[in-house]
Design an enzyme around this catalytic site. Sequence first.
Site, PDB file in Angstrom:
ATOM      1  N   HIS A 156       0.834  -1.220   0.000  1.00  0.00           N
ATOM      2  CA  HIS A 156       0.000   0.000   0.000  1.00  0.00           C
ATOM      3  C   HIS A 156       0.864   1.265   0.000  1.00  0.00           C
ATOM      4  O   HIS A 156       0.444   2.304   0.490  1.00  0.00           O
ATOM      5  CB  HIS A 156      -0.948   0.058   1.204  1.00  0.00           C
ATOM      6  N   SER A 277      15.910  20.720 -16.778  1.00  0.00           N
ATOM      7  CA  SER A 277      14.728  21.517 -17.094  1.00  0.00           C
ATOM      8  C   SER A 277      15.186  22.758 -17.841  1.00  0.00           C
ATOM      9  O   SER A 277      16.307  23.226 -17.656  1.00  0.00           O
ATOM     10  CB  SER A 277      14.033  21.897 -15.785  1.00  0.00           C
ATOM     11  N   LYS A 283      16.920  20.955 -11.500  1.00  0.00           N
ATOM     12  CA  LYS A 283      16.211  19.730 -11.882  1.00  0.00           C
ATOM     13  C   LYS A 283      17.077  18.672 -12.563  1.00  0.00           C
ATOM     14  O   LYS A 283      17.965  18.979 -13.335  1.00  0.00           O
ATOM     15  CB  LYS A 283      15.033  20.065 -12.820  1.00  0.00           C
ATOM     16  N   GLU A 290      10.100   7.893 -17.411  1.00  0.00           N
ATOM     17  CA  GLU A 290       8.750   8.423 -17.643  1.00  0.00           C
ATOM     18  C   GLU A 290       8.258   8.077 -19.047  1.00  0.00           C
ATOM     19  O   GLU A 290       7.093   7.730 -19.251  1.00  0.00           O
ATOM     20  CB  GLU A 290       8.738   9.944 -17.470  1.00  0.00           C
TER      21      GLU A 290
END
Length: 458
Positions: A156, A277, A283, A290
């Site tokens: 969970h 970024s 970043k 992804e």
Amino acid sequence: MEKMWTGRFSKQLDKNADDFNSSIHFDYKMYRQDICGSMAHAKMLGAQGIISEEDSKVIVEALKKILEDLDSGALKFDMNCEDIHMFVEQVLTERIGDVGKRLHTARSRNDQVALDIRMYLRDEAGTVVDLIKKLLSSIVKQADAHKSTIMPGYTHLQRAQPITFGQHMMAYAMMFLRDIDRIHDAVKRMNVSPIGCCALAGTTYNTDRVMEAKELGFDAIAENSMDGVSDRDFCIELMSACATIMMHLSRFSEEIILWSSWEFQFVELDDAYTTGSSIMPQKKNPDMAELVRGKTGRVYGDLMALLTTLKGIPLAYNKDMQEDKEAVFDSIETVQKCLEVFAPMVETMTINKENMYKAAQRGFINATDLADYLVKNGMPFRSAYKLVGQLVARCIAENTVLEDIPLEEYQKLSPLFHEDVYESIDLKNCVERRTSEGGTSPKSVEKQIKMVMERLKV
Ligand code: ARG
């Protein structure tokens, strides 16, 4: 240019309709399989006396040369052709004249295309298996280096029990092993030759389908000519295996994305597999992971698209079936590209042991071990579970952990607590003692690694 099927037509195909109808811009990829299939066909025709041995040889030689010229780039695809089959036959006829026109005896594009896709996918499936093996070896390297690295295991997404990073990695190894099995299994049914089924009903010529199938490395021949030309189950099965691979890669990606977040900081991806970024200088984005997660939707979509295309098609061949190629090619190419980038990304990923350990320390992930300690000293499990639950609640209220409760406090709750309680909830011991088959102990991880390495050898 004149179509090969012009005989019964009085005018040319509309330009737009022609473009719409043609498939050469994607089926050119099967040129090798198409030519090899045609060589086997010409040999069979010669051996059976359907065409002369002499013509058969001329055709085979010319086809060989066409293949060489396409490989070297000396011959370019003519994108005005309807499909790869027409293109090859057209070049053949240009080069050897009327003899070339004998090749298409006792076959149809319907069995020809079915043959080509099977051969093409058989080869591509082999590449996927090789790529999965590379990924497995990257996974195994990480697992081996971190078979004793402690981290929290989650259910969970809540800290559950201590595990080793090696165990976590090897869970993925098991998934990818099954993926290899799934592909092998799909290839088994794929490796059945449809050539000789002709348009749909077989042929009146004295063909030898078995000879042709053997020549092309097939295990068997399609037993029903109508099924032979209209079966695309093998595409569905392969795409379904691809979708499952993507699902595994996507779950793995999700964890890598999570682990490399500032909040977790369990792993750091190598600079070569991350991007910056355009505006935020701090970043470091896990774009590859992804994208893999994103492309999973696309591969699922390909599978759904073909299943849907096939569902309403009457027997036997219908042009709808030309839609199989873009979907199945896209699936297989996407999976290959994902695997190509995923394996080195996993292999070069740095593991932050300290942070994993820190996270493992504060989530009461040794609570089960504390309950088990009491059980081993004679308490029924349910009672032990309740007592430990109350202890956890108390620790949370007092902002402490199980390791820091003094022995006297423990003993106030039960006489079954002794000095060795601390040793029993030490994270390292919790992990090392989980020696049950398949458990998280370093020994068990080692055993899993050995098993996977064995599988990788074959
Ligand atoms: N390009 C076609 C396909 O991919 C080849 C088979 C065409 N057969 C036909 N009867 N029109 O399905």
